[in-house]
Design an enzyme around this catalytic site. Structure first.
Site, short mmCIF file in Angstrom:
data_model
loop_
_atom_site.label_atom_id
_atom_site.label_comp_id
_atom_site.label_asym_id
_atom_site.label_seq_id
_atom_site.Cartn_x
_atom_site.Cartn_y
_atom_site.Cartn_z
CB ALA A 41 -0.92 -0.05 1.21
N GLY A 186 -8.19 1.43 25.84
CA GLY A 186 -6.73 1.50 25.68
C GLY A 186 -6.37 2.86 25.11
CG HIS A 447 12.35 30.38 35.60
ND1 HIS A 447 11.46 29.51 36.19
CD2 HIS A 447 11.92 31.63 35.87
CE1 HIS A 447 10.53 30.23 36.82
NE2 HIS A 447 10.78 31.51 36.63
#
Ligand SMILES: Cc1cc2nc3c(=O)[nH]c(=O)nc-3n(C[C@H](O)[C@H](O)[C@H](O)COP(=O)(O)OP(=O)(O)OC[C@H]3O[C@@H](n4cnc5c(N)ncnc54)[C@H](O)[C@@H]3O)c2cc1C
Length: 471
Positions: A41, A186, A447
């Site tokens: 495919a 799941g 930061h």
């Protein structure tokens, strides 16, 4: 000889162009091998075409919708949010197209020959490749099998592509369903169910076991459940689905929930109960290879099957069924074929779930570390104390580090919160480099930033955390 039936010799034959196969092919080519890759495919496999990428695009679009709808506490009022879903799907398809096109050029750039066709073993070192116009026999020196997996079907709820759908169709719906039932809690069902809930669908998740995300640390799952509730998603656990009735306008699913029969109706049912490896139609027996009872192919640490010329990687080689695990194994197989002493080591495998909030983990949990005999030190830093998380309006969750008490060696981490999927990479690197908590604590982190939470949790292990009280 039948017309069109001829034999070709190849050095390395790769079967499957997913994240396992195409990475293996490129790595083998880099190492000087002449490589032919066959896929029946599209290049990119499930991950690029029907998995990781389209699902994350849809999840991102749904997140954007959800964010604008819920920004009034920041003073952002947006009236009349409307989703033109056909455009969303079109955008998602464009993302996919860019990536699959990229794979094609990478293969070309590495001189990998790409053939479109279906592979079937005809002998120990021969395959037949059936293309639209003919069938060719290839004789290989080495073969890397990476044929991936497909959605598992349950007999009582066979896919019809319309009302009872798999993840493949769920990524290509024409419109947002008003009501969606997801069978299976799941990660695939949870990710897609959450996305559709954010896009406005009324979602019910029916999970057979007693918890969402079976196998994942319950303290992480708790936060996800809380947000699902806020989104209006109904989660029914211990729900064993019995049958579906598609005769009316929509579909009604009957499930046994704790001994009681219950019915749930919706426009569509997404069945997401696992994946089945594509090994049943390969003629493996002709190559002397046996799959186990679930269809996975056993391999050694170098990804070699029982037939020493043939390697199996990715989803067909077993859990975890993840794209980065497939690519990693592909590189190892290619290197082994090229004579290098590579072998797999899954210690620092990242697991990532694009739920809300995101979940990610790697290495050992506290329980696993104890079971392995470690004297364990655990430090958890909350995103609520991280400036960047607060400024992103995403302060739910924590960054937890598990370390060896004596050496401070990082053994694992569990993250629930913003960008968990990206943050886990720093821990994976730490484990891979053998870093200990002191190394992380001594590393200057920008930061304000989300990765500071790793530094803070590591400082907690060392005993000098600044932004939480040390235990
Ligand atoms: C909805 C969804 C979301 C996901 N999200 C994530 C994620 O966020 N992160 C992650 O890591 N993983 C994710 N995954 C899993 C990931 O897609 C797979 O683990 C990964 O694609 C496996 O790669 P692979 O190379 O083993 O096989 P695949 O990607 O399945 O590729 C196999 C290829 O083999 C070809 N093939 C099969 N049989 C033959 C044959 N006989 N002859 C020739 N060609 C053949 C197929 O056409 C296919 O292209 C997701 C999966 C789904 C369904």
């Amino acid at each position: 000889m039948v017309v069109g039936d001829f034999s070709t010799e190849v050095d390395v034959l790769v079967v499957g162009g997913g994240p396992g196969g195409y990475v293996a092919a490129i790595r083998a080519a880099q190492l000087g091998k002449k490589v032919t890759l066959v896929d029946k495919a599209e290049l990119g496999g499930v991950c690029l075409n029907r998995g990781c990428i389209p699902s994350k695009a849809l999840i991102h679009a749904a997140d954007e919708v959800n964010k604008v709808k819920n920004a009034s506490h920041m003073g952002i009022e947006v009236e009349g949010v409307r989703v033109d879903f056909s455009k969303t799907i079109q955008w998602k398809d464009e993302v996919v197209k860019k990536l699959t096109g990229g794979v094609a050029s990478l293969l070309k750039g590495n001189k990998v020959e790409v053939v479109q066709g279906e592979v079937y073993f005809s002998g120990e070192n021969t395959v037949k490749v059936a293309t639209e116009s003919n069938s060719t026999t290839y004789e290989f020196n080495h073969c890397i099998l990476a044929t991936g997996s497909r959605p598992t079907q349950i007999r009582s709820l066979p896919f019809d592509g319309e009302k009872i759908i798999s993840s493949t169709e769920a990524l290509n719906l024409k419109e947002i369903p008003e009501k969606l039932i997801v069978v299976g809690g799941g990660y695939i069902g949870l990710e897609l169910g959450t996305a559709y809930a954010k896009l406005g669908a009324e979602v019910t998740i029916l999970e057979g076991t007693d918890s969402l995300l079976p196998g994942t640390d319950p303290s992480m799952v708790r936060m996800v459940k809380r947000n699902l509730k806020k989104l209006g998603v109904t989660v029914v656990t211990n729900a064993m689905v019995q049958k579906a009735d598609t005769s009316g306008n929509g579909v009604t699913v009957t499930a046994e929930v704790k001994g009681e029969e219950k019915s749930y109706s919706a426009d569509k049912v997404l069945v997401s109960v696992g994946r089945t490896p594509n090994t049943d139609e390969l003629g493996l027996e002709h190559a002397g290879i046996e799959a186990d009872e679930r269809g996975f192919i056993p391999t050694d640490k170098q990804m070699r099957t029982k037939n020493e010329r043939v390697f199996a990687i990715g989803d067909i080689a077993g859990q975890p069924l993840l794209a980065h695990k497939a690519s990693y194994e592909g590189k190892v197989a290619a290197e082994v074929i090229a004579g290098e002493p590579s072998e797999v080591d899954y210690r620092a495998m990242p697991f990532v779930i694009f739920s809300d909030p995101e979940l990610a983990y790697t290495g050992l949990t506290e329980k696993e570390a104890k079971e392995e005999g470690y004297d364990v030190s655990v430090s958890r830093f909350s995103f609520a104390a991280n400036g960047r998380a607060l400024s992103l309006d995403a302060a739910d969750g924590f960054f937890q580090v598990v370390a060896d008490k004596e050496t401070k060696q990082i053994l694992g981490a569990q993250i629930v919160g913003p960008e968990a999927a990206s943050l886990i990479s720093e821990v994976v690197l730490a484990i891979e480099m053998g870093a200990n908590a002191e190394d992380i604590a001594l590393t200057i982190h920008a930061h304000p930033s989300l990765p500071e939470t790793f530094m803070e949790a590591a400082e907690g292990i060392v005993g000098n955390a600044i932004h939480m009280v040390n235990k």
